[in-house]
Design a protein around this motif. Structure first.
Motif, short mmCIF file in Angstrom:
data_model
loop_
_atom_site.label_atom_id
_atom_site.label_comp_id
_atom_site.label_asym_id
_atom_site.label_seq_id
_atom_site.Cartn_x
_atom_site.Cartn_y
_atom_site.Cartn_z
N MET A 97 0.61 -1.53 -0.23
CA MET A 97 -0.17 0.28 0.07
C MET A 97 1.01 1.13 0.04
SD MET A 97 -3.25 -0.05 1.15
CE MET A 97 -4.70 -0.91 0.85
N ASP A 98 1.94 1.24 0.48
CA ASP A 98 2.62 1.84 0.13
C ASP A 98 3.15 2.77 -0.35
OD1 ASP A 98 1.48 2.72 3.64
OD2 ASP A 98 4.71 1.73 3.34
N PHE A 99 4.09 1.32 -1.01
CA PHE A 99 4.32 1.77 -2.28
C PHE A 99 3.00 2.54 -3.31
CE2 PHE A 99 4.53 0.53 -7.37
CZ PHE A 99 5.87 0.79 -7.75
N ASN A 100 2.25 1.93 -3.78
CA ASN A 100 0.92 2.82 -4.55
C ASN A 100 0.51 4.33 -3.70
OD1 ASN A 100 0.35 0.25 -6.24
ND2 ASN A 100 -1.77 -0.23 -4.12
N ALA A 101 0.51 4.71 -2.86
CA ALA A 101 0.38 5.79 -2.07
C ALA A 101 1.48 6.72 -2.83
CB ALA A 101 0.64 5.72 -0.31
N GLU A 102 3.28 6.34 -2.57
CA GLU A 102 4.06 6.70 -2.47
C GLU A 102 3.78 7.43 -4.80
OE1 GLU A 102 7.36 4.90 -1.30
OE2 GLU A 102 6.90 5.46 0.56
N HIS A 103 3.28 6.81 -5.25
CA HIS A 103 3.37 7.14 -6.56
C HIS A 103 2.12 7.26 -7.22
CE1 HIS A 103 7.11 3.91 -5.94
NE2 HIS A 103 7.22 5.21 -7.18
N ALA A 104 0.97 7.32 -5.74
CA ALA A 104 -0.28 7.78 -6.54
C ALA A 104 -1.01 6.98 -6.93
CB ALA A 104 0.21 9.26 -7.17
N ASN A 105 -0.88 5.79 -6.66
CA ASN A 105 -1.56 4.58 -7.47
C ASN A 105 -2.73 4.57 -6.75
OD1 ASN A 105 0.62 4.33 -9.36
ND2 ASN A 105 1.23 2.97 -8.26
N PHE A 106 -4.03 3.75 -7.77
CA PHE A 106 -5.26 3.45 -7.06
C PHE A 106 -5.19 2.44 -5.64
CE2 PHE A 106 -9.62 0.89 -7.13
CZ PHE A 106 -9.58 1.67 -6.51
N ASN A 107 -6.17 3.04 -4.94
CA ASN A 107 -5.92 2.52 -3.82
C ASN A 107 -7.25 1.18 -2.97
OD1 ASN A 107 -3.00 1.60 -2.47
ND2 ASN A 107 -3.23 3.69 -2.20
N GLY A 108 -8.15 1.69 -4.48
CA GLY A 108 -9.38 0.92 -3.46
C GLY A 108 -10.69 2.28 -2.77
N HIS A 109 -10.52 3.10 -2.99
CA HIS A 109 -10.95 4.20 -2.59
C HIS A 109 -11.72 4.80 -3.55
CE1 HIS A 109 -13.09 7.14 -0.15
NE2 HIS A 109 -11.92 8.78 -0.90
N LYS A 110 -12.97 5.05 -3.87
CA LYS A 110 -13.57 5.57 -4.88
C LYS A 110 -13.37 7.11 -4.70
CE LYS A 110 -16.24 1.73 -6.30
NZ LYS A 110 -17.38 0.83 -6.69
N VAL A 111 -13.64 7.77 -6.09
CA VAL A 111 -13.91 9.21 -5.49
C VAL A 111 -14.76 9.44 -6.87
CG1 VAL A 111 -12.78 11.90 -5.47
CG2 VAL A 111 -11.54 9.54 -4.97
N PHE A 165 -14.38 10.70 -10.89
CA PHE A 165 -12.78 10.12 -11.04
C PHE A 165 -13.07 8.51 -11.64
CE2 PHE A 165 -10.68 13.60 -8.48
CZ PHE A 165 -10.00 13.52 -9.66
N LYS A 166 -12.96 7.63 -12.40
CA LYS A 166 -12.58 6.16 -12.66
C LYS A 166 -11.37 6.20 -12.64
CE LYS A 166 -12.97 7.29 -17.70
NZ LYS A 166 -13.42 6.79 -18.47
N THR A 167 -10.88 4.57 -12.69
CA THR A 167 -9.74 4.31 -12.74
C THR A 167 -9.45 3.76 -13.94
OG1 THR A 167 -10.32 2.25 -11.63
CG2 THR A 167 -9.80 3.89 -10.02
N GLU A 168 -7.97 3.69 -14.36
CA GLU A 168 -7.61 2.87 -15.56
C GLU A 168 -6.27 2.69 -15.61
OE1 GLU A 168 -7.39 5.61 -19.44
OE2 GLU A 168 -9.74 5.33 -19.35
N LYS A 169 -5.89 1.38 -16.51
CA LYS A 169 -4.23 1.24 -16.10
C LYS A 169 -3.65 1.47 -17.18
CE LYS A 169 -4.44 -3.87 -14.50
NZ LYS A 169 -4.09 -5.54 -14.76
N VAL A 170 -2.69 2.19 -16.23
CA VAL A 170 -2.07 2.91 -17.03
C VAL A 170 -0.20 2.23 -16.62
CG1 VAL A 170 -1.16 5.42 -16.74
CG2 VAL A 170 -3.54 5.04 -16.63
N ASP A 171 0.50 1.59 -17.71
CA ASP A 171 1.80 1.11 -17.23
C ASP A 171 2.05 -0.15 -16.57
OD1 ASP A 171 3.34 3.33 -18.86
OD2 ASP A 171 2.90 4.34 -17.42
N LYS A 172 0.64 -0.87 -16.01
CA LYS A 172 0.13 -2.02 -15.37
C LYS A 172 0.10 -1.71 -13.96
CE LYS A 172 3.29 -5.30 -18.04
NZ LYS A 172 4.29 -5.75 -17.94
N LYS A 173 -0.75 -0.07 -13.81
CA LYS A 173 -0.55 0.09 -12.45
C LYS A 173 -2.20 1.27 -12.88
CE LYS A 173 3.87 0.61 -10.55
NZ LYS A 173 4.57 0.29 -12.14
N ARG A 174 -3.12 0.75 -11.72
CA ARG A 174 -4.29 1.87 -11.37
C ARG A 174 -4.25 2.83 -11.59
NH1 ARG A 174 -7.35 -1.31 -13.46
NH2 ARG A 174 -9.36 -0.03 -12.98
N LYS A 175 -4.33 3.52 -12.24
CA LYS A 175 -4.55 5.31 -11.83
C LYS A 175 -5.96 5.87 -11.83
CE LYS A 175 -0.07 5.94 -12.13
NZ LYS A 175 0.36 6.45 -10.64
#
Length: 166
Positions: free
Chosen positions: A1-15, A18-28
């Protein structure tokens, strides 16, 4: 989770907005074209002075629902209007990544909304209850008395009626 947070990746919290999409194998987070205009409208209307309840009513009448599928309420809208994600600031726990999300609202509009929150907090019931017919506040001291530390002083006046019995 810390890695996701440091890189602004989706952590399961909908806003909402916004929606999420895979960008370079990571959800953004990416802008949702269906709901983003409503976020911008909400900020604009509130910053221009429209009450949150009327904005909520308008959204609910249009059939909009929150990211959890519930009708809009004032508490939900209050949280949304305070959410810095809408100006592009990704936040998860203690991690804050400026520019980690696309901005839906410009900083000026966001700041105007925050200023309105501050004014409403300071003026309190004067805004909530309105003014008398002659344009004077119903409670003359509301928003005018402050202690030495800047906190609002509240006064409670109790009306007492005395009856004489013979």
């Amino acid at each position: 989770m810390d890695f996701n947070a440091e890189h602004a990746n989706f952590n399961g919290h909908k806003v909402f907005g916004f929606k999420t999409e895979k960008v370079d194998k990571k959800r953004k987070y990416v802008i949702d074209p269906d709901t983003a205009p409503f976020v911008q409208l909400m900020f604009t209307k509130y910053a221009e002075g429209e009450p949150m309840q009327s904005i909520c009513d308008e959204f609910n009448e249009a059939g909009l629902r929150t990211s959890r599928g519930n009708p809009f309420g004032v508490k939900t809208m209050h949280r949304m209007l305070k959410n810095r994600a809408y100006i592009g600031e990704y936040r998860h726990g203690e991690f804050v990544v400026p520019g980690g999300m696309p901005a839906l609202v410009d900083k000026e509009t966001f700041d105007r909304a925050q200023k309105r929150f501050a004014e409403n907090k300071r003026k309190g019931s004067q805004r909530a209850r309105g003014m008398d017919e002659d344009g004077a506040p119903r409670y003359w001291l509301t928003g005018k008395l402050y202690c030495g530390h800047g906190a609002t002083v509240s006064l409670l006046l109790i009306q007492v009626t005395l009856y004489a019995f013979e």
